[in-house]
Scaffold this motif. Structure first.
Motif: not given
Lengths: 1107, 478
Positions: B83-93
């Motif tokens: 699970t990636v938690y984008p730095d930009g605050g987007e939904a996790s991948v």
């Protein structure tokens, strides 16, 4: 050499006759008689058939048929007495002594003078002073005892032997009075009153006593004037051989004096052995004897002689102790005696008298060196025994005779002591009078303290701390009791604990006001316990005061405040009812053996009380047995074997019946884990804490020790049966202390009950002892002279005052240390908006601070509540089920760092919140940190979020939780009947929809898989619009039902006969209660003064004035 | 029978005596142990789910060079959730990645999602995860953290000209965290206001540019404490040309100071400059002994360094002026050594080694490596061979008995046991260095089995950078 024939009159050997060696005692110095010219035989001898007349002339007159003279007739009816005077290099007083014998008005007295190796032959002096006296000269001075024993071979036919020194002057009627008293009182040994040789107004001795360690003691103070204040004939421990009348047959039975106890203890030894043989020792003060008293105690020898004398004196004393005491008594007498002598020796060394100290201790080692001889003497002494040590000790003085003599002789404190004694006796009497009315005041004090101390509990809500959980509605209590499914933890197929039935009964009696019922139980424990203690002690004293003080001592004990402060419901109930339980057992023990109804009533009382207490706190099932065992252990100290056996039998029967009354729940306890009994891993407490009852906040400082001091009073001042009861009370206290402490000492990780529970019995025993002390004070202390007993009473009063002050201080708070807040209030938000389908809360923390009855895994306590913080129904945790084991495994996994998805693991159980608490209550409850590893791992779980942080508590919310009743859509696969339940939940939690509506008739739900988060059990059934749904184990540990069509779901558990059994259980309670009530009518007939014959368990105050 | 007066008081007296002499229960060993967790460790046996948390490098570094190495040491295929938690605050991948049995799956970070921290969830203890850079000019590889925690400590940092020191604070959990950061330089202790009660929102990372707080400081140690929530913290130091060196160092912090630290690998080849940084977060000054064990029978005189309370001290390793000054541990040139750091009176400290290579025979670059406080008998080295790099496996035996070491090589679904890596005997206090570049193939995983607890490090020497990191301890496994 031929054996000499005794004189035909008195049995004395004729002058010049040799008594012969064969009669001599092998271990005594051989007495070599010397043929010396002896004056004529006495002309007045007894005429008893057994005694031959020593006077040939008188013999002839009788044979010749002549009429006897008056004095001869008188002599013929009087029993023959032979005065045996032992002399050695006598001083000028010899003539006076002989003259006094010659002038005796007793008609049948013969005189035998045994000269103990005098350097100058005293025969001419004897002949002049007492022409009729016989004289036997012995070769050497072997001491008084060895010489006196010579009479066993030289005298025959005499009824009495009058042993006397050569420095005495007997009043003319002395022998007659002593002989008369010997017959009147059936005494074996009689002694006279000894007064000063030169001043007859000064008393020397009126009978003697010794202390437990053999030190002689006279209650005559130096220079005390004879004002006839000691003139009552009475039993004494021994009389001095300065003048001692001994029955001849007794003297022979005792085998005479023990020569090895000379000097100083030959008379003590003879009298002790006489007492062991059942003979009485009397002093007849009307018989007056002047005595010069050139005895060991009187003269001041040189320092060297002094050492030798003291060594001999100690040797004799220790020999007497070793011979005369029973084996059991020797176990404690000898060490204490030796210890006292060590102290004395140390004092002598400090006082620069080392030789004397050496002599003192040398006497001990002399006996050790002659152990074989001592053993032989002991064997022959013990063969004489017809009475036990207790009877012999009745005439011993208590405490140290040396100390008494020091006070009386050295400090010349006699007058002052007498004065103080009189005044203290008067004061004690006055205090007693006042105290008799003071119990009302004291009762008022107790009531006021209890009311003030409990005011917040009464006026406000009782906080939900520990097991003091809220009670739900009356209907819910009944339902919990009658339900066959326990909803505590994850649920279990187990009967409802009887405590819920009792709670329901009480609530019903209070018209359904469960809050009032709960408050009554918590706040009422104090007054009920006090009332029980009062009832317990009331029969033990004629006045009410001791019973009131017992109640006070019970209430001031920190144990009850700690039970409240720690939120321990069970021990609180135990505190309230334990006095009644002990009272029932006392009545059972005291009931007459043939009074079956009284004993039945007592047994039923025990059963009912045990049922109630054990329902609240299962370890209390052992209370009655503990009391019985304690009484039995007290038998060697307090006696009352029959009483103790009856008590134990009643305890066993009552406990067995209680076990039946608690069925079927009680059978669930068998083989259950420790937590089911309320036992859990607790921080072990030291014995000091136990002794001071400091298991919580209350009891710090010295106050609890004051109770112990107060409890010691009866052991100091009580006598007779009251002392026995005090000993039993103390034994109960000690046993309870040990039972509360020992398990943690043996295994610090062992699961333990709440410490206050076992300490209740210790508190009760101690309170009873305190009450008995007051009873002894009011009834018995006035009979004692001033001494350490009075000081002990003062110490006891101060001791009792300390915990009263502690109670007063604690009362100010108004809730006995209980927190004003609770987690239930803090976490009320959980239940404010209960989501559809319901949820659970998992509580984690130290098991001792969690609310309810947590189970334990790896030292961590856990508890599950439903739809919020929970209430009392979550207590009394059921036995573990497979589902709960999975829950425990999940906790263990997270603690061990084997999962980061704890929320997933908890989801099947409907756990929405995980509450981690480190205090029993917010802010002020007892603090106990959670396992740091568990705390750290909980914080590292990817599916838990911190929902709320409170002081000492963190609430995590489970992001993956499933409602307790939920339906998973048909296209979602739910793991059912899997092998590894936790593995199944770890990867994925299915999406679900909560089921609305009541459990018995939900709103339409499904289709899909109905998940029911109670522990998997085939007894669960679900019907959907009447059609039965197939059941399986969801995730392997909860329930899943296949709902084919959408419809209303009804979830039920197959009860079987359990509800019927619950009703039967209640019927059994009422039946036993009715039997108890019926047998109650005979209660008044039961007397706590049991007929124990020789054991004499009475409560009457002693009539004898002890010194 | 008449009651006796004395036995009960005697019994009570005996009880009181016992109470004061032996009445206290044996509570030895009952004292609560400090949290024994390690920042990086193979999960314990019986694990059903584990998480690996990779804060990632500073955002200034190109994500294209970043990779994740997912290693499966079990004989069953595994599936992990990345699970990636984008730095930009987007939904996790969220992606599921399959890892074949006994293999390493190396995935480009950029393929997993946009820049941001990564959580890898596995469902057994047999998956370990490493992340880093691997290029000609940057080699910085180290295992991801296996837990989130409240405390993190770093000792070796520097903000001298041409260097940038970052902390990457990653909150992988569902609870917002608040952290306090303390920066220790040689001179003072900084508690920057904006780094106190710093919010780390749930499932995000916050980069902290330490060089903006400790400006131009030679010695920088960092302590981070979370008042609520748990985080994962990784330190990166970027050396640019202005610093005279080049490269990137990365290190995962330690969760707690300790009294003893072991470093398995070090050398004194020409052009090397190494220091062991000693940080003392405690309240009293501490004397610390630093020992070097070289691979030959040459005694090295240990040095004692005083680490003031709240301070950080560096001890230079290798060449020292003559006479040897304080704070320099003279180690013969061209030696390989292991390092042992012991504090007096068991005072807890943090020790970390910073090594700079300037045109050495092994190349140039920088590396930091945290010491190991708790040796283990089983270690996993996630990647054995890096293309175009020299890889050395250093094994140190800190115990007093010789140990025997066997190394399994897991590659392409099988376990190989090269003769050269079997039966390696290490004498007490000694070190064994094995260059494995030629012994095993690429993307292999090494599993080190020792007969007793040892310390294992892996050093990667590329032309333009180097990397050194401890292997992953695997306790309680077979």
């Amino acid at each position: 050499m031929d054996t000499p024939e005794p004189d035909p009159g008195t049995g004395l050997l004729a002058p010049g006759q040799d008594p012969g060696a064969p009669q001599a005692e092998p271990d005594q110095p051989e007495v070599e008689p010397r043929e010396e010219p002896v004056p004529a035989a006495p002309d007045h001898v007894e005429r008893e058939p057994a005694v031959t007349d020593p006077d040939p002339a008188a013999d002839e007159a009788t044979e010749g048929g002549a009429e006897p003279a008056d004095d001869e007739i008188e002599a013929a009816v009087a029993p023959a007495v032979v005065a045996v005077m032992v002399t050695s290099d006598p001083g000028p007083w010899l003539e006076g002594a002989l003259a006094s014998l010659a002038e005796q008005e007793y008609p049948a007295l013969s005189v035998l003078v045994l000269d103990n190796g005098s350097t100058e032959d005293p025969t001419p002096r004897i002949a002049q002073a007492a022409p009729h006296a016989f004289v036997r000269r012995l070769e050497s001075n072997f001491g008084f005892a060895a010489a006196a024993n010579d009479v066993m071979v030289t005298v025959e036919g005499a009824t009495f032997l009058l042993f006397c020194h050569d420095d005495v002057v007997l009043a003319p009627d002395a022998v007659r009075i002593m002989v008369e008293e010997a017959y009147r009182s059936n005494a074996g040994v009689v002694g006279p009153k000894l007064v000063d040789y030169d001043d007859e107004t000064k008393l020397l001795e009126v009978g003697m006593s010794i202390d437990h360690y053999g030190v002689p003691f006279s209650n005559i103070e130096p220079g005390e004037l004879d004002q006839e204040q000691h003139d009552a004939v009475r039993d004494v421990f021994y009389v001095s051989n300065a003048v001692m009348l001994v029955r001849t047959d007794l003297f022979h039975e005792l085998d005479g004096f023990d020569a090895a106890t000379f000097p100083g203890f030959d008379d003590v030894d003879l009298c002790w052995r006489a007492r062991l043989a059942g003979a009485r020792i009397l002093v007849a003060p009307e018989a007056r004897v002047r005595h010069r008293r050139t005895t060991l105690q009187d003269h001041r020898p040189s320092r060297r002689d002094e050492t030798v004398d003291l060594e001999a004196w100690t040797r004799g004393r220790v020999r007497v102790l070793m011979k005369s005491y029973s084996g059991l008594a020797l176990v404690w007498v000898l060490p204490v005696a030796f210890f006292l002598n060590l102290i004395e020796a140390a004092a002598l060394v400090i006082g620069r008298r080392p030789r004397r100290a050496a002599g003192l201790l040398g006497g001990w080692f002399d006996n050790i060196r002659q152990l074989r001889d001592v053993h032989r003497a002991r064997v022959s002494t013990q063969r004489l025994r017809r009475v036990d040590d207790g009877d012999v000790r009745d005439l011993m003085v208590r405490g140290s005779a040396r100390l008494r003599m020091f006070l009386a002789h050295r400090l010349h404190a006699g007058d002052r002591l007498a004065d103080v004694s009189n005044r203290t006796r008067d004061a004690a009497a006055r205090v007693r009078t006042r105290l008799r009315t003071g119990h009302v005041v004291l009762t008022a004090v107790i009531v006021v303290l209890i009311v003030i101390g409990s005011r917040a509990l009464i006026l406000d809500r009782v906080p939900q701390v520990g097991t003091l959980n809220d009670w739900p509605s009356m209907g819910a209590l009944w339902s919990t009791f009658l339900s066959s499914w326990r909803y505590a933890m994850i649920g279990a197929d187990a009967p409802g604990p009887p405590i819920f039935g009792l709670m329901a009964l009480l609530s019903t009696a209070l018209l359904g006001d469960t809050d009032l019922a709960r408050t009554l139980v918590v706040a009422g424990a104090f007054p009920l316990g006090a009332w029980g203690a009062y009832r317990l002690a009331r029969p033990l004293a004629p006045a009410a005061l001791p019973a009131v003080v017992t109640a006070l001592a019970y209430v001031v004990n920190p144990v009850v405040r700690n039970a409240v402060g720690e939120g321990h419901f069970g021990p609180l109930v135990a505190f309230a009812l334990a006095p009644f339980l002990l009272r029932a057992l006392l009545r059972a023990g005291a009931a007459a053996p043939d009074d079956r109804r009284a004993r039945l009533h007592a047994m039923l009382s025990v059963a009912l009380l045990t049922t109630i207490v054990a329902a609240a706190w299962p370890p209390a099932l052992l209370f009655a047995l503990t009391i019985g065992v304690a009484f039995l252990l007290a038998v060697p100290v307090a006696g009352g074997l029959h009483l103790s056996l009856r008590t134990l039998a009643t305890a066993a029967a009552g406990t067995a019946l209680a076990f039946v009354l608690l069925a079927p729940w009680s059978f669930d306890l068998l083989g259950a884990r420790a937590e089911t009994f309320g036992l859990m891993a607790r921080e072990p407490q030291g014995l000091v804490d136990m002794l001071s009852f400091q298991t919580g906040r209350a009891g710090s400082g010295a106050a609890p020790w004051g109770l112990i001091v107060a409890g010691l009073l009866p052991l100091a001042v009580a006598t007779g049966p009251r002392l026995g009861w005090a000993s039993r009370a103390w034994m109960l206290t000690i046993v309870a202390w040990i039972a509360a402490w020992l398990p943690s000492r043996l295994d610090s990780s062992a699961p333990l009950p709440a410490p206050e529970g076992m300490l209740v019995l210790a508190a009760l025993g101690l309170a009873l002892a305190v009450g008995l002390g007051v009873a002894a004070f009011t009834d018995e202390l006035r009979t004692f002279h001033f001494g350490w007993r009075q000081l002990a009473a003062v110490a006891a009063a101060v001791g009792l005052a300390l915990p009263i002050m502690g109670l007063t201080a604690d009362a100010l708070q108004g809730r006995w240390g209980l927190s004003g807040d609770d987690w239930a209030s803090r976490f009320e938000w959980m239940s404010e908006d209960i989501p559809d389908g319901g949820f659970r809360v998992l509580w984690l923390g130290d098991p001792t601070i969690l609310p309810g009855d947590p189970h334990v895994v790896g030292g961590t306590g856990y508890l599950v509540t439903r739809d919020g913080p929970g209430d009392v129904r979550d207590g009394w945790a059921p036995p573990r089920t497979k589902a709960e084991r999975e829950l425990a495994r999940a906790i263990e996994m997270v603690r061990a760092g084997r999962t980061v998805r704890f929320g997933h693991l908890l989801a099947p159980a409907g756990v929405r919140y995980v509450a981690v608490v480190e205090r029993a209550a917010p802010e002020s409850g007892r603090k106990a940190a959670i396992d740091p590893r568990l705390e750290a791992e909980l914080g590292a779980q990817v599916d838990l979020t911190v929902s709320r942080v409170e002081s000492s508590a963190v609430i995590y919310e489970n992001e993956s939780w499933i409602a307790r009743r939920a339906v998973a859509p048909p296209d979602v696969e739910v793991p059912i009947d899997v092998d590894d339940p936790l593995e199944a939940a770890t990867r994925d939690v299915p999406p679900t929809e909560a089921v609305l509506g009541p459990q018995s008739e939900s709103e339409p739900a499904g289709p899909g898989t109905l998940l029911w988060s109670e522990a998997a059990d085939s007894g669960w059934q679900a019907t959907v619009d009447g059609a039965t749904a197939t059941r399986g184990d969801a995730f392997g540990w909860t329930n899943a039902f296949a709902v084919e069509e959408r419809g209303s779901v009804d979830l039920t558990f197959d009860e079987g006969l359990r509800r019927v059994i619950a009703y039967l259980e209640m019927v059994a309670w009422f039946v036993v209660a009715a039997l108890w009530w019926r047998s109650r009518s005979r209660e008044q007939d039961v007397d706590l003064d049991p007929d124990e014959s020789s054991e004499a368990e009475t409560y009457e105050p002693p009539v004898e004035v002890a010194s | 029978m008449t009651a006796r007066r004395l036995p009960i008081p005697l019994l009570l007296l005996a009880l009181i005596l016992v109470a004061f002499v032996a009445g206290d229960p044996d509570t030895e060993g009952m004292a609560r142990a400090r949290d024994p967790r390690e920042a990086v460790a193979v999960p314990p046996e019986g694990t059903t789910s584990s998480g690996w948390f990779c804060p990632g490098p500073p955002p200034t570094l190109p994500i294209e060079q970043e990779f994740l190495a997912l290693t499966n040491v079990s004989e069953a295929d595994e599936t992990v959730v990345v699970t990636v938690y984008p730095d930009g605050g987007e939904a996790s991948v969220r992606r599921e990645v399959d890892i074949a049995a006994l293999s390493v799956t190396r995935v480009a970070r950029v393929d997993m999602g946009p820049p941001g921290p990564v959580t890898v969830e596995a469902f057994s203890r047999d998956v370990v995860v490493e992340s880093g850079f691997e290029s000609a000019e940057r080699v910085a590889m180290n295992p991801c953290a296996s837990t989130a925690a409240k405390e993190w400590h770093f000792a070796a940092g520097t903000t001298v000209r041409g260097t940038e020191q970052y902390l990457m604070v990653f909150n992988p959990l569902g609870t917002d965290a608040k952290v306090d950061v303390t920066i220790r330089t040689g001179e003072r202790v900084l508690e920057p206001e904006d780094l106190q009660s710093l919010d780390i929102p749930r499932r995000t990372r916050i980069p902290i540019a330490v060089h903006n707080y400790a400006i131009r400081s030679e010695r920088v140690a960092i302590d981070l404490e979370s008042t609520i929530g748990n985080v994962v913290v990784e330190q990166s130091i970027v050396f640019n040309a202005e610093s005279g060196f080049q490269g990137v160092t990365r290190s995962m912090g330690v969760l707690a100071p300790a009294a003893s630290w072991t470093f398995a690998d070090g050398n004194t080849v020409a052009g090397t400059s190494s220091v062991v940084a000693l940080s003392n977060p405690g309240a009293v000054d501490v004397e610390v002994d630093v020992y070097a064990n070289v691979g030959i029978e040459v005694p090295v005189t240990p040095v004692t360094a005083v680490v003031p309370r709240g301070g950080v001290t560096w001890v230079a390793l290798g060449r020292c002026p003559d006479p040897v000054p304080d704070g320099c541990l003279a180690i013969p040139p061209e030696s390989e050594y292991a390092l042992q750091v012991e504090s007096d009176a068991k005072a807890p400290i943090v020790a970390e080694v910073l090594t700079l290579y300037d045109d050495t025979v092994f190349g140039s670059g920088a590396a930091t490596v945290m010491g190991t406080a708790d040796p283990a008998d089983r270690w996993i080295v996630t990647r054995s061979v890096v293309p175009d790099a020299r890889v050395v496996l250093a094994l140190t035996n800190p115990a007093i008995r010789a140990v025997t070491v066997d190394v399994d090589v897991i590659v392409d679904g099988s376990i190989e046991q090269p003769d050269e890596l079997q039966g390696i005997t290490i004498e007490p206090g000694r070190r064994a260095g094995v260059e494995i570049t030629t012994l095993v193939g690429p993307d292999a995983t090494l599993v080190v089995h020792a007969s007793a607890a040892i310390v294992v490090e892996r050093s990667v020497y590329a032309a333009g950078d180097l990397s050194r990191s401890p292997a992953i301890p695997a306790r309680g496994g077979s």
